[in-house]
Design an enzyme around this catalytic site. Structure first.
Site, PDB file in Angstrom:
ATOM      1  N   PHE A  81       0.866  -1.190   0.000  1.00 47.10           N
ATOM      2  CA  PHE A  81       0.000   0.000   0.000  1.00 47.10           C
ATOM      3  C   PHE A  81       0.891   1.225   0.000  1.00 47.10           C
ATOM      4  O   PHE A  81       1.728   1.392   0.887  1.00 47.10           O
ATOM      5  CB  PHE A  81      -0.927   0.020   1.217  1.00 47.10           C
ATOM      6  CG  PHE A  81      -1.840   1.221   1.203  1.00 47.10           C
ATOM      7  CD1 PHE A  81      -2.980   1.231   0.410  1.00 47.10           C
ATOM      8  CD2 PHE A  81      -1.550   2.348   1.953  1.00 47.10           C
ATOM      9  CE1 PHE A  81      -3.805   2.345   0.363  1.00 47.10           C
ATOM     10  CE2 PHE A  81      -2.371   3.466   1.918  1.00 47.10           C
ATOM     11  CZ  PHE A  81      -3.507   3.465   1.122  1.00 47.10           C
ATOM     12  N   ASP A  93       9.222   2.831   1.481  1.00 46.92           N
ATOM     13  CA  ASP A  93       8.032   3.529   1.964  1.00 46.92           C
ATOM     14  C   ASP A  93       7.937   3.275   3.466  1.00 46.92           C
ATOM     15  O   ASP A  93       7.507   2.205   3.905  1.00 46.92           O
ATOM     16  CB  ASP A  93       6.787   3.025   1.225  1.00 46.92           C
ATOM     17  CG  ASP A  93       5.530   3.780   1.654  1.00 46.92           C
ATOM     18  OD1 ASP A  93       5.571   4.456   2.701  1.00 46.92           O
ATOM     19  OD2 ASP A  93       4.506   3.676   0.950  1.00 46.92           O
ATOM     20  N   LYS A 119       2.576  10.142   8.235  1.00 44.09           N
ATOM     21  CA  LYS A 119       1.926   9.669   9.466  1.00 44.09           C
ATOM     22  C   LYS A 119       2.552  10.258  10.736  1.00 44.09           C
ATOM     23  O   LYS A 119       2.277  11.400  11.059  1.00 44.09           O
ATOM     24  CB  LYS A 119       1.866   8.141   9.465  1.00 44.09           C
ATOM     25  CG  LYS A 119       0.947   7.630   8.333  1.00 44.09           C
ATOM     26  CD  LYS A 119       0.385   6.248   8.544  1.00 44.09           C
ATOM     27  CE  LYS A 119      -0.800   6.008   7.619  1.00 44.09           C
ATOM     28  NZ  LYS A 119      -0.498   5.248   6.418  1.00 44.09           N
TER      29      LYS A 119
HETATM   30  C1  LIG Z   1      -0.773   5.520   4.955  1.00 42.93           C
HETATM   31  C2  LIG Z   1       0.231   5.077   3.965  1.00 42.93           C
HETATM   32  C3  LIG Z   1       0.408   5.752   2.754  1.00 42.93           C
HETATM   33  C4  LIG Z   1      -0.467   6.895   2.320  1.00 42.93           C
HETATM   34  O1  LIG Z   1      -0.388   7.987   3.195  1.00 42.93           O
HETATM   35  P1  LIG Z   1      -1.556   9.100   3.188  1.00 42.93           P
HETATM   36  O2  LIG Z   1      -1.082  10.112   4.184  1.00 42.93           O
HETATM   37  O3  LIG Z   1      -2.813   8.401   3.568  1.00 42.93           O
HETATM   38  O4  LIG Z   1      -1.617   9.657   1.827  1.00 42.93           O
HETATM   39  C5  LIG Z   1       1.409   5.312   1.922  1.00 42.93           C
HETATM   40  N1  LIG Z   1       2.203   4.284   2.245  1.00 42.93           N
HETATM   41  C6  LIG Z   1       2.069   3.615   3.403  1.00 42.93           C
HETATM   42  C7  LIG Z   1       3.003   2.494   3.736  1.00 42.93           C
HETATM   43  C8  LIG Z   1       1.065   3.977   4.303  1.00 42.93           C
HETATM   44  O5  LIG Z   1       0.900   3.290   5.444  1.00 42.93           O
END
Ligand SMILES: *Cc1c(COP(=O)(O)O)cnc(C)c1O
Length: 394
Positions: free
Chosen positions: A129, A214, A243
């Site tokens: 994700f 990521d 986050k």
């Molecule tokens: C939450 C998340 C995203 C997206 O972040 P947003 O602030 O919701 O756009 C991308 N990569 C990972 C691993 C995430 O947990």
């Protein structure tokens, strides 16, 4: 009739109206132990005085100027993150998705500037994700994210997570980068093995690819290190952060090496709000707390105590929890269930604890990083109560 808020979330009918530390309170006065923390965002819980004070002070001084002028808060936070990581430079965004977008652009731009524009492709992983923009969903093979939005960006290929041989087999003359979560969050708290992560770095070096991590969910202290890559023997070329970095204020960042960063020259990228003074003031305050000596070791110790307590609970409710070990590391934990995970999350909420579903059969527990033993005890009590009262059969 459609709700005035677009119906993209299937939400329970609960309004949260107040937060205090590790607790949330809804409009009916019910109290919840918050073991999801805004999806790994509220790293210091709700209403932490140091963060509140930083935001208040900045709100009274200056909210926004756009990126037309230097923003001192960006420079301060960038210097601190640079000192604490592999990175030489970074771009601030409002969200994780935008950080991913910047990472994908930076990878393509790097190869373009270095005379290899044909290396526009990426390898990503099943169950990944990376967010919801067209670029971010292009980096996911999940049908539920992509359906109805195709055609997406060309050049993405997918390998099974933790399968190094399958990854290598996908590399061709168009591959420019590999994007991977060191610990898949939405995918079910799945950790990259050391052999896989270290092997990806070797592949990148061998084929002239950029390694993009990521760390939007697993970074910012969540695993007991400032960033999860510190659990491995590697450094990335690009890393996305969001986050926890804003502790609840919308903020993200795309960190890169100098070699990558120099190719993102003036005019190649931008954001009106990205890294605005409010966000940077909070991020600076988050770093004050997170970089305090001993704090990350305390996250590790708290995470181990939580995992141990959960591990002891599992066999008492073996018709609800799978016998599998507690997943994850630090305060990024997952439990595999034998009952539908979304149903269990809803049921547990009724017992006063907030968690979130992940993958097909996992619930995620990602509490504020500063919880104590009493919160762990309470979490296990509430999860046990939820397991006992979960409706059996049908
Ligand atoms: C939450 C998340 C995203 C997206 O972040 P947003 O602030 O919701 O756009 C991308 N990569 C990972 C691993 C995430 O947990």
């Amino acid at each position: 009739m459609i709700s005035s808020v677009m119906p993209t979330y299937a939400r329970p009918d609960i309004e949260m109206v107040r937060g205090d530390g590790a607790y949330l309170f809804d409009s009916k006065g019910r109290k919840y132990l918050d073991f999801i923390a805004g999806i790994a965002v509220n790293a210091f819980g709700h209403g932490h005085p140091h963060l509140v004070e930083a935001l208040k002070r900045q709100a009274e001084t200056l909210w926004h100027t756009s990126n037309l002028y230097r923003i001192p808060g960006q420079e301060k936070v960038a210097e601190r993150l640079k000192a604490a990581t592999f990175a030489d430079t970074m771009f601030f965004t409002n969200s994780g998705t935008e950080a991913v977008e910047c990472a994908l652009k930076a990878c393509r731009r790097y190869h373009y500037v270095n005379g290899q524009p044909e290396k526009y492709g990426f390898i990503a992983f099943d169950n990944a994700f990376h967010g919801r923009s067209m670029g971010a969903i292009s980096a996911s093979s999940q049908k539920k994210l992509r359906e109805g939005f195709e055609p997406l960006l060309p050049g993405f290929k997918f390998a099974p997570f933790n399968d190094l041989a399958a990854t290598e087999a996908l590399i061709d003359e168009h591959t420019g980068g590999i994007i991977v979560e060191p610990i898949q969050g939405e995918g079910g708290i799945a950790m990259a093995t050391p052999a896989f992560m270290n092997g990806l770095k070797v592949l990148c070096d061998k084929h002239g690819l950029l390694l993009i991590l990521d760390e939007i969910q697993c970074g910012m202290g969540r695993t007991g290190k400032l960033f999860a890559y510190e659990h491995y023997d590697i450094k990335p070329d690009i890393m996305t952060v969001a986050k926890g970095i804003g502790g609840g204020f919308p903020l993200g960042a795309c960190l890169t090496t100098e070699a990558v960063g120099v190719t993102m020259s003036a005019g190649t990228h931008g954001s009106t709000y990205g890294g605005n003074p409010l966000g940077m003031a909070v991020a600076d305050a988050v770093l004050d707390l997170m970089l305090e000596p001993g704090f990350l070791d305390q996250v590790t110790a708290t995470g181990e105590r939580l995992a141990q307590a959960l591990g002891q609970m599992i066999p008492n409710h073996d018709d609800v929890f799978a016998a599998a070990p507690v997943r994850g590391i630090g305060l990024m934990r997952g439990l595999q269930l034998k009952v539908p995970n979304r149903d269990f999350v809803g049921h547990a909420r009724g017992e006063g604890i907030l968690a979130a579903a992940a993958g097909s059969d996992v619930i995620r527990l990602m509490p504020p990083l500063n919880i104590g033993q009493a919160h762990i005890d309470e979490a296990v009590e509430r999860l046990s109560a939820a397991a006992r009262s979960f409706p059996r059969g049908s």
